[in-house]
Design a protein around this motif. Sequence first.
Motif, PDB file in Angstrom:
ATOM      1  N   GLU A  82      24.632-114.353 -52.583  1.00 48.69           N
ATOM      2  CA  GLU A  82      24.606-112.977 -53.574  1.00 48.69           C
ATOM      3  C   GLU A  82      23.641-111.969 -52.657  1.00 48.69           C
ATOM      4  OE1 GLU A  82      25.178-113.613 -57.643  1.00 48.69           O
ATOM      5  OE2 GLU A  82      24.895-115.697 -57.508  1.00 48.69           O
ATOM      6  N   GLY A  83      23.241-112.013 -51.446  1.00 44.11           N
ATOM      7  CA  GLY A  83      22.468-111.189 -50.635  1.00 44.11           C
ATOM      8  C   GLY A  83      23.336-110.010 -50.385  1.00 44.11           C
ATOM      9  N   LYS A  84      22.546-109.177 -49.547  1.00 50.22           N
ATOM     10  CA  LYS A  84      23.059-107.882 -48.883  1.00 50.22           C
ATOM     11  C   LYS A  84      22.893-107.941 -47.410  1.00 50.22           C
ATOM     12  CE  LYS A  84      23.404-102.878 -49.015  1.00 50.22           C
ATOM     13  NZ  LYS A  84      22.895-101.750 -49.644  1.00 50.22           N
ATOM     14  N   PRO A  85      23.788-108.158 -46.691  1.00 51.67           N
ATOM     15  CA  PRO A  85      23.372-108.030 -45.002  1.00 51.67           C
ATOM     16  C   PRO A  85      23.247-106.445 -44.962  1.00 51.67           C
ATOM     17  CG  PRO A  85      25.824-108.403 -45.375  1.00 51.67           C
ATOM     18  CD  PRO A  85      25.313-108.447 -46.719  1.00 51.67           C
ATOM     19  N   VAL A  86      22.242-106.211 -44.242  1.00 48.89           N
ATOM     20  CA  VAL A  86      21.944-104.924 -43.649  1.00 48.89           C
ATOM     21  C   VAL A  86      21.871-104.906 -42.098  1.00 48.89           C
ATOM     22  CG1 VAL A  86      20.239-102.992 -43.544  1.00 48.89           C
ATOM     23  CG2 VAL A  86      20.244-104.385 -45.704  1.00 48.89           C
ATOM     24  N   PHE A  87      22.878-103.982 -41.518  1.00 44.50           N
ATOM     25  CA  PHE A  87      22.986-104.109 -40.259  1.00 44.50           C
ATOM     26  C   PHE A  87      22.189-103.190 -39.318  1.00 44.50           C
ATOM     27  CE2 PHE A  87      26.941-105.266 -42.078  1.00 44.50           C
ATOM     28  CZ  PHE A  87      26.923-106.536 -41.897  1.00 44.50           C
ATOM     29  N   ALA A  88      21.669-103.727 -38.172  1.00 41.43           N
ATOM     30  CA  ALA A  88      20.714-102.740 -37.283  1.00 41.43           C
ATOM     31  C   ALA A  88      21.339-102.930 -36.103  1.00 41.43           C
ATOM     32  CB  ALA A  88      19.330-103.217 -37.111  1.00 41.43           C
ATOM     33  N   GLU A  89      21.957-101.555 -35.487  1.00 38.67           N
ATOM     34  CA  GLU A  89      22.685-101.612 -34.187  1.00 38.67           C
ATOM     35  C   GLU A  89      21.875-102.035 -33.075  1.00 38.67           C
ATOM     36  OE1 GLU A  89      25.862 -99.209 -31.688  1.00 38.67           O
ATOM     37  OE2 GLU A  89      24.781 -98.253 -33.436  1.00 38.67           O
ATOM     38  N   ALA A  90      22.043-103.124 -32.448  1.00 39.14           N
ATOM     39  CA  ALA A  90      21.427-103.441 -31.038  1.00 39.14           C
ATOM     40  C   ALA A  90      22.111-102.752 -29.893  1.00 39.14           C
ATOM     41  CB  ALA A  90      21.299-104.917 -30.883  1.00 39.14           C
ATOM     42  N   LYS A  91      22.043-101.649 -29.527  1.00 34.33           N
ATOM     43  CA  LYS A  91      22.694-100.910 -28.505  1.00 34.33           C
ATOM     44  C   LYS A  91      22.712-101.509 -27.306  1.00 34.33           C
ATOM     45  CE  LYS A  91      21.380 -96.313 -30.809  1.00 34.33           C
ATOM     46  NZ  LYS A  91      22.666 -96.137 -31.056  1.00 34.33           N
ATOM     47  N   GLU A  92      24.069-101.084 -26.648  1.00 37.12           N
ATOM     48  CA  GLU A  92      24.417-101.912 -25.311  1.00 37.12           C
ATOM     49  C   GLU A  92      23.258-101.452 -24.265  1.00 37.12           C
ATOM     50  OE1 GLU A  92      28.553-102.481 -23.260  1.00 37.12           O
ATOM     51  OE2 GLU A  92      28.494-101.558 -25.319  1.00 37.12           O
TER      52      GLU A  92
ATOM     53  N   GLU B  16      12.052-101.410 -38.315  1.00 40.08           N
ATOM     54  CA  GLU B  16      11.256-100.664 -39.180  1.00 40.08           C
ATOM     55  C   GLU B  16      12.031 -99.867 -40.206  1.00 40.08           C
ATOM     56  OE1 GLU B  16       7.453-100.383 -41.051  1.00 40.08           O
ATOM     57  OE2 GLU B  16       7.223-100.547 -38.745  1.00 40.08           O
ATOM     58  N   ALA B  17      13.074 -99.045 -39.577  1.00 36.02           N
ATOM     59  CA  ALA B  17      13.863 -97.923 -40.235  1.00 36.02           C
ATOM     60  C   ALA B  17      14.803 -99.041 -41.086  1.00 36.02           C
ATOM     61  CB  ALA B  17      14.510 -97.333 -39.246  1.00 36.02           C
ATOM     62  N   ALA B  18      15.078-100.330 -40.828  1.00 30.48           N
ATOM     63  CA  ALA B  18      15.994-100.809 -41.818  1.00 30.48           C
ATOM     64  C   ALA B  18      15.542-101.652 -42.991  1.00 30.48           C
ATOM     65  CB  ALA B  18      16.686-101.961 -40.946  1.00 30.48           C
TER      66      ALA B  18
ATOM     67  N   ASP C  58      18.970-109.437 -52.906  1.00 33.85           N
ATOM     68  CA  ASP C  58      18.003-109.461 -51.746  1.00 33.85           C
ATOM     69  C   ASP C  58      18.732-108.989 -50.346  1.00 33.85           C
ATOM     70  OD1 ASP C  58      15.935-110.153 -53.062  1.00 33.85           O
ATOM     71  OD2 ASP C  58      16.126-112.265 -52.724  1.00 33.85           O
ATOM     72  N   GLU C  59      18.051-108.051 -49.435  1.00 31.25           N
ATOM     73  CA  GLU C  59      18.740-108.064 -48.213  1.00 31.25           C
ATOM     74  C   GLU C  59      17.941-108.714 -47.119  1.00 31.25           C
ATOM     75  OE1 GLU C  59      18.956-103.121 -49.601  1.00 31.25           O
ATOM     76  OE2 GLU C  59      17.537-103.586 -48.063  1.00 31.25           O
ATOM     77  N   VAL C  60      19.111-108.958 -46.136  1.00 33.51           N
ATOM     78  CA  VAL C  60      18.545-109.441 -44.975  1.00 33.51           C
ATOM     79  C   VAL C  60      19.093-108.697 -43.738  1.00 33.51           C
ATOM     80  CG1 VAL C  60      19.059-111.660 -43.608  1.00 33.51           C
ATOM     81  CG2 VAL C  60      19.146-111.836 -45.996  1.00 33.51           C
ATOM     82  N   ILE C  61      18.229-108.427 -42.759  1.00 38.72           N
ATOM     83  CA  ILE C  61      18.514-107.448 -41.766  1.00 38.72           C
ATOM     84  C   ILE C  61      19.382-108.336 -40.574  1.00 38.72           C
ATOM     85  CG2 ILE C  61      17.529-106.041 -39.746  1.00 38.72           C
ATOM     86  CD1 ILE C  61      15.265-105.212 -41.748  1.00 38.72           C
TER      87      ILE C  61
END
Length: 392
Positions: free
Chosen positions: A135-145, A157-159, A115-118
């Motif tokens: 046992e999940g998978k972290p999925v990173f979304a870059e919060a830009k400066e 949405e894209a993640a 299972d993925e967690v954003i």
Amino acid sequence: MKLANRVQALTPSSTLAITAKAKALKADGHDVIGLGAGEPDFNTPEYILDAASYAMKQGLTKYTPSGGIPDLKQAISEKFSKDQNLNYKDTQIVVTTGAKHALFTLFQVVLNPGDEVIVPTPYWVSYPEQVKLAEGKPVFAEAKEENGFKITPDQLEAAITPKTKAVIINSPSNPTGMMYSKEELQELGEICLKHDLLIVSDEIYEKLIYSEEKHVSIASLSDDLYKQTVVINGVSKSHSMTGWRIGYAAGDPEIIKAMTSMASHSTSNPTSIAQYAALAAYTTDEHEVNKMKEAFRERLEKLYEWLVEIPGIECVKPKGAFYLFPNVKKASEKNGFESVDAWVEALLEEEKVAVVPGSGFGSPDNIRLSYATSLDQLEEAAKRIKRFVENH
């Protein structure tokens, strides 16, 4: 003996590494200024200490219900009602051994393998590790400066994939101090509802806000978001009670029941004395909390002013928590270092100022400085950082 795969996958804490090195230098007699603290430098208020003492003298030192004593749950419920106009029954609240334990237990009961967690970056260091331990998978979304370290609806949405189970929202944030507005939370929430995602709303810094904006819990924005959100909070930061280890989660009764059951097999219950201390924290006025907040506000203004005057250091001014998260990439490059991590290490060795490299938070161009220390120490630290940059 070979260790379990889940442990071997963990990433060492950069915060602990720099803290250990700073302590070693202090032990050798060096004048080290540590700006890595993730806790207030004030003692726990006296009325809370008195409540703990009274509880001990009354013999309230035995096992309690796994999910917390009823009086504390009631006080937490009343706090939610007063602060966010949220209504939670006892069956929707579990008291845990710190907010970190609430998060850990939540991921254990909702995630299946794969299972993925954003996880928006920059992130608090334990988020991805706790997801991996479940046992999940972290999925990173870059919060830009340039967007104030906040993810946009398009990024969220894209993640999202068919495996996405949840998204973490931390506002005010560690390490950036940023805050999402009501409108921004509404937009993110609509996407979560569209894709049936659990929202993990970490609100541990909600009382430490220095702008005119008010803290908004995403759970308060609609009935649907209320049902879809688990709120994580605690008394550690708001009442300077980090060592007492009292946090809690509030949300769907089925999730809370599962978390309570799991806690019964791991910790049995949060420490009884600490629960009575937390009860006093939530049933007494916030005069001491506000005094601490005003001290943090003054420190923020001063340290921010001193930092942005240093060549090569840029900083988004935070609105909450007690951290600054400046970008020092230009400074490190001009100073001849191959990375910000190397710059941080040299700063500690040469000027005896300990800061935390942003790489540990998923943001390698930044550093985290805690202003949970005295103004005198902060001013001296800023002078040393400036001298270090200019000397190189």
